[in-house]
Design a protein around this motif. Sequence first.
Motif, PDB file in Angstrom:
ATOM      1  N   LEU A   1      32.539  38.519  34.896  1.00 19.97           N
ATOM      2  CA  LEU A   1      32.797  37.180  34.383  1.00 19.97           C
ATOM      3  C   LEU A   1      32.812  36.187  35.541  1.00 19.97           C
ATOM      4  CD1 LEU A   1      33.557  35.512  31.847  1.00 19.97           C
ATOM      5  CD2 LEU A   1      35.955  35.969  32.426  1.00 19.97           C
ATOM      6  N   VAL A   2      31.957  35.166  35.474  1.00 22.04           N
ATOM      7  CA  VAL A   2      31.880  34.177  36.556  1.00 22.04           C
ATOM      8  C   VAL A   2      32.374  32.794  36.133  1.00 22.04           C
ATOM      9  CG1 VAL A   2      30.038  35.400  37.770  1.00 22.04           C
ATOM     10  CG2 VAL A   2      29.435  33.617  36.119  1.00 22.04           C
ATOM     11  N   MET A   3      32.343  32.510  34.834  1.00 26.34           N
ATOM     12  CA  MET A   3      32.788  31.206  34.338  1.00 26.34           C
ATOM     13  C   MET A   3      33.195  31.354  32.888  1.00 26.34           C
ATOM     14  SD  MET A   3      30.717  27.870  33.208  1.00 26.34           S
ATOM     15  CE  MET A   3      30.841  28.530  31.562  1.00 26.34           C
ATOM     16  N   ARG A   4      34.158  30.550  32.488  1.00 26.11           N
ATOM     17  CA  ARG A   4      34.533  30.506  31.079  1.00 26.11           C
ATOM     18  C   ARG A   4      35.032  29.121  30.725  1.00 26.11           C
ATOM     19  NH1 ARG A   4      39.259  34.330  29.430  1.00 26.11           N
ATOM     20  NH2 ARG A   4      39.039  33.135  27.556  1.00 26.11           N
ATOM     21  N   CYS A   5      34.902  28.776  29.467  1.00 26.50           N
ATOM     22  CA  CYS A   5      35.436  27.514  28.963  1.00 26.50           C
ATOM     23  C   CYS A   5      35.491  27.598  27.442  1.00 26.50           C
ATOM     24  CB  CYS A   5      34.588  26.321  29.410  1.00 26.50           C
ATOM     25  SG  CYS A   5      32.938  26.262  28.683  1.00 26.50           S
ATOM     26  N   GLU A   6      36.096  26.595  26.866  1.00 24.90           N
ATOM     27  CA  GLU A   6      36.109  26.451  25.413  1.00 24.90           C
ATOM     28  C   GLU A   6      35.241  25.258  25.050  1.00 24.90           C
ATOM     29  OE1 GLU A   6      40.207  26.107  24.271  1.00 24.90           O
ATOM     30  OE2 GLU A   6      40.606  28.224  24.656  1.00 24.90           O
ATOM     31  N   HIS A   7      34.325  25.481  24.127  1.00 20.49           N
ATOM     32  CA  HIS A   7      33.452  24.434  23.613  1.00 20.49           C
ATOM     33  C   HIS A   7      33.947  24.077  22.223  1.00 20.49           C
ATOM     34  CE1 HIS A   7      29.201  23.332  21.998  1.00 20.49           C
ATOM     35  NE2 HIS A   7      29.856  22.249  22.377  1.00 20.49           N
ATOM     36  N   ILE A   8      34.284  22.818  22.034  1.00 22.81           N
ATOM     37  CA  ILE A   8      34.809  22.376  20.738  1.00 22.81           C
ATOM     38  C   ILE A   8      33.723  21.601  20.017  1.00 22.81           C
ATOM     39  CG2 ILE A   8      36.611  21.072  19.569  1.00 22.81           C
ATOM     40  CD1 ILE A   8      38.264  21.517  22.214  1.00 22.81           C
TER      41      ILE A   8
ATOM     42  N   ILE B   1      22.440  34.980  35.300  1.00 24.92           N
ATOM     43  CA  ILE B   1      23.589  34.779  34.420  1.00 24.92           C
ATOM     44  C   ILE B   1      23.154  34.846  32.957  1.00 24.92           C
ATOM     45  CG2 ILE B   1      24.917  33.470  36.117  1.00 24.92           C
ATOM     46  CD1 ILE B   1      24.122  30.900  34.599  1.00 24.92           C
ATOM     47  N   LYS B   2      24.092  35.237  32.129  1.00 28.62           N
ATOM     48  CA  LYS B   2      23.916  35.242  30.681  1.00 28.62           C
ATOM     49  C   LYS B   2      25.248  34.841  30.067  1.00 28.62           C
ATOM     50  CE  LYS B   2      24.896  40.113  30.572  1.00 28.62           C
ATOM     51  NZ  LYS B   2      24.380  41.446  30.497  1.00 28.62           N
ATOM     52  N   VAL B   3      25.232  34.463  28.807  1.00 33.03           N
ATOM     53  CA  VAL B   3      26.419  33.899  28.176  1.00 33.03           C
ATOM     54  C   VAL B   3      26.718  34.608  26.862  1.00 33.03           C
ATOM     55  CG1 VAL B   3      27.457  31.777  27.252  1.00 33.03           C
ATOM     56  CG2 VAL B   3      25.938  31.660  29.241  1.00 33.03           C
ATOM     57  N   THR B   4      28.008  34.819  26.622  1.00 32.76           N
ATOM     58  CA  THR B   4      28.504  35.305  25.340  1.00 32.76           C
ATOM     59  C   THR B   4      29.345  34.191  24.725  1.00 32.76           C
ATOM     60  OG1 THR B   4      28.541  37.584  26.112  1.00 32.76           O
ATOM     61  CG2 THR B   4      29.913  37.060  24.202  1.00 32.76           C
ATOM     62  N   VAL B   5      29.079  33.894  23.471  1.00 39.59           N
ATOM     63  CA  VAL B   5      29.817  32.857  22.744  1.00 39.59           C
ATOM     64  C   VAL B   5      30.543  33.519  21.579  1.00 39.59           C
ATOM     65  CG1 VAL B   5      29.629  30.709  21.431  1.00 39.59           C
ATOM     66  CG2 VAL B   5      28.072  31.134  23.354  1.00 39.59           C
ATOM     67  N   THR B   6      31.864  33.314  21.518  1.00 41.31           N
ATOM     68  CA  THR B   6      32.685  33.909  20.466  1.00 41.31           C
ATOM     69  C   THR B   6      33.425  32.798  19.727  1.00 41.31           C
ATOM     70  OG1 THR B   6      33.025  35.850  21.868  1.00 41.31           O
ATOM     71  CG2 THR B   6      34.500  35.596  19.975  1.00 41.31           C
ATOM     72  N   ILE B   7      33.330  32.785  18.409  1.00 37.55           N
ATOM     73  CA  ILE B   7      34.092  31.809  17.626  1.00 37.55           C
ATOM     74  C   ILE B   7      35.563  32.197  17.737  1.00 37.55           C
ATOM     75  CG2 ILE B   7      34.481  30.742  15.369  1.00 37.55           C
ATOM     76  CD1 ILE B   7      31.713  30.156  16.684  1.00 37.55           C
TER      77      ILE B   7
ATOM     78  N   GLU C   1      34.573  27.451  20.321  1.00 37.16           N
ATOM     79  CA  GLU C   1      33.826  28.600  20.810  1.00 37.16           C
ATOM     80  C   GLU C   1      34.328  28.960  22.202  1.00 37.16           C
ATOM     81  OE1 GLU C   1      29.353  27.850  19.066  1.00 37.16           O
ATOM     82  OE2 GLU C   1      29.863  26.905  20.975  1.00 37.16           O
ATOM     83  N   LEU C   2      34.595  30.235  22.449  1.00 33.91           N
ATOM     84  CA  LEU C   2      34.870  30.718  23.787  1.00 33.91           C
ATOM     85  C   LEU C   2      33.518  31.007  24.429  1.00 33.91           C
ATOM     86  CD1 LEU C   2      36.722  31.728  26.067  1.00 33.91           C
ATOM     87  CD2 LEU C   2      36.691  33.972  24.938  1.00 33.91           C
ATOM     88  N   VAL C   3      33.233  30.325  25.540  1.00 32.19           N
ATOM     89  CA  VAL C   3      31.968  30.479  26.253  1.00 32.19           C
ATOM     90  C   VAL C   3      32.260  31.264  27.529  1.00 32.19           C
ATOM     91  CG1 VAL C   3      30.064  29.258  27.376  1.00 32.19           C
ATOM     92  CG2 VAL C   3      31.124  28.291  25.311  1.00 32.19           C
ATOM     93  N   GLU C   4      31.682  32.459  27.634  1.00 34.06           N
ATOM     94  CA  GLU C   4      31.895  33.311  28.806  1.00 34.06           C
ATOM     95  C   GLU C   4      30.545  33.585  29.466  1.00 34.06           C
ATOM     96  OE1 GLU C   4      35.580  36.132  27.906  1.00 34.06           O
ATOM     97  OE2 GLU C   4      33.951  36.332  26.419  1.00 34.06           O
ATOM     98  N   CYS C   5      30.482  33.313  30.759  1.00 34.03           N
ATOM     99  CA  CYS C   5      29.258  33.471  31.530  1.00 34.03           C
ATOM    100  C   CYS C   5      29.425  34.669  32.466  1.00 34.03           C
ATOM    101  CB  CYS C   5      28.990  32.188  32.314  1.00 34.03           C
ATOM    102  SG  CYS C   5      27.490  32.203  33.283  1.00 34.03           S
TER     103      CYS C   5
ATOM    104  N   ASP D   1      33.003  35.899  15.270  1.00 34.59           N
ATOM    105  CA  ASP D   1      31.545  36.011  15.368  1.00 34.59           C
ATOM    106  C   ASP D   1      31.117  35.827  16.820  1.00 34.59           C
ATOM    107  OD1 ASP D   1      31.220  36.486  12.700  1.00 34.59           O
ATOM    108  OD2 ASP D   1      30.298  34.548  12.224  1.00 34.59           O
ATOM    109  N   VAL D   2      30.147  36.616  17.253  1.00 37.02           N
ATOM    110  CA  VAL D   2      29.697  36.621  18.642  1.00 37.02           C
ATOM    111  C   VAL D   2      28.184  36.473  18.683  1.00 37.02           C
ATOM    112  CG1 VAL D   2      29.559  38.004  20.767  1.00 37.02           C
ATOM    113  CG2 VAL D   2      31.594  38.145  19.331  1.00 37.02           C
TER     114      VAL D   2
END
Length: 147
Positions: free
Chosen positions: A132-139, A99-105, A121-125, A14-15
């Motif tokens: 792509l300028v930043m990414r992280c995983e949000h748990i 900037i804008k963000v895409t969040v993918t489960i 969640e994969l957080v991609e900015c 899901d995105v």
Amino acid sequence: MFITKYFEEFAIGDVRHTYGRTITETDIVVHAGQSGDFFPHHMDEEWCKTQPFKKRIAHGTLIFTVAVGLTADHINDVSMTYGYEKLRFIKPVFINDTIKVTVTIQDKKDHKRPDHGLVTELVECFNQHNELVMRCEHILLVKKQAA
């Protein structure tokens, strides 16, 4: 907006997308004051002209903070942040970049508390050029539905 979304209701793949936010000089100055990070990369335009990017860059921690804030469009009353992992700053963000963000489960797994699970969640900015300028995983620690 308040929602109730249980562990079982999250689906891998899901995105969702956020709206954009333009990074300003004020953002950088305020963040420097709050964080104590006055490195010349962020604050000294003339010095930056001698560096590879030729202009001031936003703090990575500022971009992380704004990106996370952009994803906070609802409050799930059965979920809370468990942590962040694999934070990477891939490209610089400059004054007046949007900037804008895409969040993918990305993943779901059980937690040691049997009434909760972990959702990653994969957080991609991205900037306004869709780079792509930043990414992280949000748990997230998310409550399971009652049996």
